[in-house]
Design a protein around this motif. Structure first.
Motif, short mmCIF file in Angstrom:
data_model
loop_
_atom_site.label_atom_id
_atom_site.label_comp_id
_atom_site.label_asym_id
_atom_site.label_seq_id
_atom_site.Cartn_x
_atom_site.Cartn_y
_atom_site.Cartn_z
N LYS A 46 31.16 15.92 57.14
CA LYS A 46 30.87 17.01 56.20
C LYS A 46 29.37 17.31 56.18
CE LYS A 46 31.70 18.66 51.51
NZ LYS A 46 32.36 18.39 50.20
N THR A 101 27.53 20.74 57.34
CA THR A 101 26.64 21.44 56.41
C THR A 101 25.32 21.80 57.08
OG1 THR A 101 27.62 20.30 54.50
CG2 THR A 101 25.44 21.28 54.20
N LYS A 136 25.99 24.62 59.45
CA LYS A 136 26.17 25.88 58.73
C LYS A 136 24.82 26.50 58.38
CE LYS A 136 28.11 27.92 54.52
NZ LYS A 136 28.89 27.68 53.27
N CYS A 166 30.53 29.50 61.21
CA CYS A 166 30.26 29.83 59.81
C CYS A 166 29.81 31.28 59.64
CB CYS A 166 29.18 28.89 59.25
SG CYS A 166 29.63 27.13 59.36
N PRO A 202 40.72 24.92 58.85
CA PRO A 202 39.60 24.82 57.91
C PRO A 202 38.58 23.77 58.35
CG PRO A 202 41.72 24.80 56.76
CD PRO A 202 42.02 24.65 58.21
N GLN A 259 35.17 21.31 57.07
CA GLN A 259 34.94 20.47 55.89
C GLN A 259 33.93 21.07 54.93
OE1 GLN A 259 34.43 16.26 56.50
NE2 GLN A 259 35.83 16.21 58.25
N VAL A 260 33.36 22.22 55.30
CA VAL A 260 32.45 22.92 54.40
C VAL A 260 32.97 24.33 54.17
CG1 VAL A 260 30.41 21.57 54.98
CG2 VAL A 260 30.98 23.55 56.37
N GLY A 261 32.77 24.82 52.97
CA GLY A 261 33.25 26.14 52.63
C GLY A 261 32.57 27.23 53.44
N GLY A 262 33.32 28.29 53.75
CA GLY A 262 32.77 29.41 54.49
C GLY A 262 32.75 29.20 55.99
N CYS A 263 33.32 28.10 56.47
CA CYS A 263 33.33 27.80 57.91
C CYS A 263 34.76 27.49 58.37
CB CYS A 263 32.43 26.61 58.24
SG CYS A 263 30.71 26.82 57.76
N VAL A 264 35.00 27.67 59.64
CA VAL A 264 36.27 27.30 60.23
C VAL A 264 36.02 26.55 61.54
CG1 VAL A 264 37.55 29.23 59.24
CG2 VAL A 264 36.46 29.49 61.49
#
Length: 377
Positions: free
Chosen positions: A293, A297, A300, A347, A361, A363-368
């Motif tokens: 994660k 991050t 990202k 991201c 998905p 492990q961080v929001g806004g990314c795939v």
């Protein structure tokens, strides 16, 4: 490199692929336009049972078969029919195509182009040759999204993905001749009439509305050496590998993870490539990851900085597994890593991938995580 693409050329080629079905005749020159298709009704295909379908002898009979699965109204063989621009299609009289018609799928509000074919093996060989030519010209995605559906004596292409999905429930099969294509888990894979091509009920599409795909497990490794063996030698050239947490820079390469390796969630790090001289080349970073994660991050933040034009240095792309990662700015290397099950962290705001691509998905929001990359012109 196979990452350049001209949309106009691709669209023309895709429409060109209004093809035919499976027949056992040996390859021979395409008949003239006036020649009648050699087909017998309701005979199974010799190449594979599922790919046979019916064997219509006329466009009207082909229309009747298609109607069992979707709408096919107002059949017309006029080459000036306004529903589809036939300028990019293979002319009648070539590729063993003897007749062509257009009908409307009223449910999907699209059109279906049907081609009658007298020699399916010759037809498939001609298509394969065309895909090979486009690949050699640099169009890496040649043949991946053409959606050529074939039966025994006819073939078709549709302007709407929904039409293809409906017809995939029939005995028609999608013909694919791109060597990088692999049939996703859960879909049928059958032998085509020519080597290097497959028949499948998987419908690939650029619009993201094609057949859904189940993702496979991400790769993992217990050590840097195990990771090296996993990605070498055909994927990443690790003939020269240095295990180090030191920052090693290159004029044309800037990794996502910089000097603070542990702060980026990386337990151990190695660099592969030609490290001697003032300009190291072919650099790829191998990471044994302790905190995925955190690593995602950091990546990202790097990607968003690139989107905002805050950086001018070339950034590598992060390819991740379960507890490992590889950073590379080489599209050929990344393409090979996708085949090993690695996925790229993306991201980019608003990113989407077409059906047929793996996407799950991060492990961080806004990314795939995905195996899809937009072609670079």
């Amino acid at each position: 490199m196979r990452f350049k693409r001209t949309l106009t050329a691709t669209a023309a080629i895709a429409s060109l692929l209004t093809l035919a079905t499976a027949c056992e005749d040996p390859a021979k020159p395409a008949p003239p336009a006036a020649a009648a298709p050699a087909a017998t009704a309701d005979a199974p295909a010799q190449a594979s049972p599922s790919a046979a379908g019916a064997a219509p002898a006329t466009l009207a009979e082909a229309q009747a078969y298609v109607r069992k699965y979707t709408s096919c109204e107002n059949l017309n063989s006029d080459p000036n029919d306004s529903r589809v621009n036939l300028a990019g299609y293979t002319p009648i009289g070539t590729w063993a195509i003897t007749e062509r018609g257009i009908c409307s799928d009223q449910k999907e509000q699209g059109s279906i182009v049907i081609s009658m074919v007298s020699d399916m093996k010759a037809h498939q060989q001609a298509y394969k040759d065309d895909v090979t030519k486009r690949l050699d010209e640099g169009y890496w995605d040649a043949g991946l999204y053409d959606q050529i559906m074939v039966g025994k004596s006819f073939a078709l292409s549709a302007t709407k993905t929904g039409t293809g999905l409906a017809l995939a429930k029939s005995d028609l099969r999608v013909l694919v001749c791109n060597p990088d294509f692999s049939v996703p888990e859960g879909y049928k894979k059958e032998k085509a009439l020519v080597d290097g091509c497959v028949l499948t009920d998987f419908v690939n599409s650029r619009d993201g509305k094609g057949s859904p795909v189940k993702g496979a497990a991400l790769p993992s490794a217990g050590s840097i050496e195990e990771l090296r063996k996993l990605v070498s030698p055909k994927t990443v050239d690790c003939t020269e590998m240095l295990v180090t947490n030191e920052h090693i820079a290159s004029i044309d390469y800037q990794p996502v993870v910089g000097r603070d390796v542990q702060g980026a969630g990386v337990k151990q790090r190695a660099v592969c490539g030609k490290l001697g001289g003032p300009r190291p080349v072919d650099m790829n970073w191998l990471d044994l990851v302790s905190d995925m994660k955190t690593l995602q991050t950091v990546s990202k933040e790097s990607q968003l900085a690139e989107v905002g034009h805050q950086r001018s240095l070339t950034q590598s792309k992060l390819m991740v597994g379960t507890n490992v990662a590889v950073e590379s700015n080489n599209p050929t290397v990344r393409k090979a890593l996708y085949k090993l099950g690695f996925l790229r962290l993306d991201c980019e705001p608003g990113f989407s991938a077409p059906a047929g691509s793996r996407i799950q998905p991060a492990q961080v929001g806004g990314c795939v995580l995905t195996d899809f990359e937009r072609p670079v012109s």
